[in-house]
Scaffold this active site. Structure first.
Site, PDB file in Angstrom:
ATOM      1  N   GLY A  88     -29.785 -24.504  18.624  1.00  0.00           N
ATOM      2  CA  GLY A  88     -30.944 -25.342  18.905  1.00  0.00           C
ATOM      3  C   GLY A  88     -32.100 -24.504  19.432  1.00  0.00           C
ATOM      4  CB  ALA A  89     -35.273 -24.090  19.399  1.00  0.00           C
ATOM      5  CG  ASP A  90     -35.257 -24.848  25.287  1.00  0.00           C
ATOM      6  OD1 ASP A  90     -34.585 -25.875  25.473  1.00  0.00           O
ATOM      7  OD2 ASP A  90     -34.819 -23.707  25.545  1.00  0.00           O
ATOM      8  CE  LYS A 100     -31.760 -20.040  20.947  1.00  0.00           C
ATOM      9  NZ  LYS A 100     -31.232 -21.347  21.380  1.00  0.00           N
ATOM     10  N   GLY A 101     -33.299 -20.900  25.845  1.00  0.00           N
ATOM     11  CA  GLY A 101     -32.769 -20.528  27.150  1.00  0.00           C
ATOM     12  C   GLY A 101     -32.747 -21.670  28.143  1.00  0.00           C
ATOM     13  N   GLY A 102     -33.125 -22.869  27.655  1.00  0.00           N
ATOM     14  CA  GLY A 102     -33.037 -24.045  28.529  1.00  0.00           C
ATOM     15  C   GLY A 102     -31.624 -24.239  29.059  1.00  0.00           C
ATOM     16  N   GLY A 103     -30.644 -23.782  28.292  1.00  0.00           N
ATOM     17  CA  GLY A 103     -29.248 -23.888  28.717  1.00  0.00           C
ATOM     18  C   GLY A 103     -28.727 -22.595  29.329  1.00  0.00           C
ATOM     19  CD  GLU A 109     -28.913 -19.731  23.358  1.00  0.00           C
ATOM     20  OE1 GLU A 109     -28.406 -20.843  23.559  1.00  0.00           O
ATOM     21  OE2 GLU A 109     -30.099 -19.478  23.625  1.00  0.00           O
TER      22      GLU A 109
HETATM   23  C1  5RP Z   1     -29.635 -22.868  25.411  1.00  0.00           C
HETATM   24  C2  5RP Z   1     -30.693 -23.078  24.399  1.00  0.00           C
HETATM   25  C3  5RP Z   1     -30.673 -24.364  23.641  1.00  0.00           C
HETATM   26  O1  5RP Z   1     -30.625 -24.088  22.286  1.00  0.00           O
HETATM   27  C4  5RP Z   1     -31.922 -25.126  23.956  1.00  0.00           C
HETATM   28  O2  5RP Z   1     -32.024 -25.275  25.354  1.00  0.00           O
HETATM   29  C5  5RP Z   1     -31.947 -26.498  23.270  1.00  0.00           C
HETATM   30  O3  5RP Z   1     -30.974 -27.299  23.851  1.00  0.00           O
HETATM   31  P1  5RP Z   1     -30.714 -28.792  23.402  1.00  0.00           P
HETATM   32  O4  5RP Z   1     -30.050 -28.734  22.071  1.00  0.00           O
HETATM   33  O5  5RP Z   1     -29.810 -29.330  24.484  1.00  0.00           O
HETATM   34  O6  5RP Z   1     -32.022 -29.519  23.349  1.00  0.00           O
HETATM   35  O7  5RP Z   1     -31.532 -22.261  24.164  1.00  0.00           O
HETATM   36  O8  5RP Z   1     -29.821 -21.681  26.134  1.00  0.00           O
END
Ligand code: 5RP
Length: 229
Positions: A88-90, A100-103, A109
């Site tokens: 995925g992506a932010d 990216k990196g919200g998680g 990644e």
């Molecule tokens: C995790 C990420 C995720 O891909 C990003 O945060 C998107 O997350 P989500 O699918 O929950 O919207 O970069 O580090």
């Protein structure tokens, strides 16, 4: 007539998660990212797991989910190349550059993305932006360098804050911290990614311009929109 409800963000994520299965090459090891959209992808993967001999995962969380559905997870060092990396992506822009990196999984990644021939980004339509930077930019930093890196972002006009988990700084799978940076103007993602990567103590910056997506499957109320870069 009963009005048709628009799909929720979760339903859009499920839609693109399902669509990503078309990018699997049967019999080949795949790269799997992290986050709520990827969690839906892993659920979808369970139905076709016989086609996937193994995966390389970008986080402990995804590894656990993959193993729970019976897919073997390999260390990145055991693999020379992956046909696809699905994540995925932010935020994603019109060139396939992402934040990216919200998680908090950005470093792994980027490593797994670097092994893959194609990065397939799966996202709901809220993630598509004209210009990166409204989402706070995650940066993984060695703990002793945090304050130094905060000051360097200040000099660029950004405000960096240490990501917390409860009352303690969040610790990544790699034992580092995350700074979230607001207020940056990201005019040239490639150049900014290269520049920040040179700062002492920065492990990974969450701009994915060098490791950008080749395809984005975007969930919209009208269905999956495929963007190819
Ligand atoms: C995790 C990420 C995720 O891909 C990003 O945060 C998107 O997350 P989500 O699918 O929950 O919207 O970069 O580090």
């Amino acid at each position: 007539m009963t009005p048709i409800a628009s799909p929720t963000q979760d339903e859009l994520k499920a839609l693109v998660a399902q669509a990503a299965l078309a990018y699997l090459v049967p019999g080949q090891i795949i790269g799997v990212g992290t986050g709520s959209t990827v969690n839906q992808f892993i659920e979808a993967l369970a139905r076709v797991k016989d086609q996937v001999p193994a995966a390389v995962s970008s986080s402990e969380a995804s590894t656990e989910r993959l193993r729970a559905i019976g897919i073997a997870v390999l260390d990145a060092n055991e693999v020379e190349r992956l046909s696809v990396y699905i994540d995925g992506a932010d935020e994603i822009d019109g060139q396939g550059c992402m934040i990216k990196g919200g998680g908090a999984a950005l470093t792994r990644e980027k490593i797994v993305a670097a092994l893959a021939e194609r990065f397939i980004c799966i996202a709901d339509e809220s993630k598509l932006v004209e210009k990166l930077g409204a989402f706070p930019l995650p940066v993984e930093v060695v703990p002793m360098a945090c304050e130094h890196v905060v000051r360097r972002f200040q000099a660029l006009g950004g405000t960096a804050s240490l990501r917390m988990r409860g009352s303690d700084p969040l610790v990544t799978d790699n034992g580092q911290h995350i700074l979230d940076v607001r207020g940056l103007s990201i005019e040239d993602p490639l150049a900014l990614e290269s520049a920040i990567n040179q700062w002492p103590g920065v492990v990974t910056v969450g701009i994915f311009a060098h490791q950008r997506a080749q395809v984005c499957l975007l969930g919209t109320p009208k269905g999956v929109r495929t963007l190819s870069y």
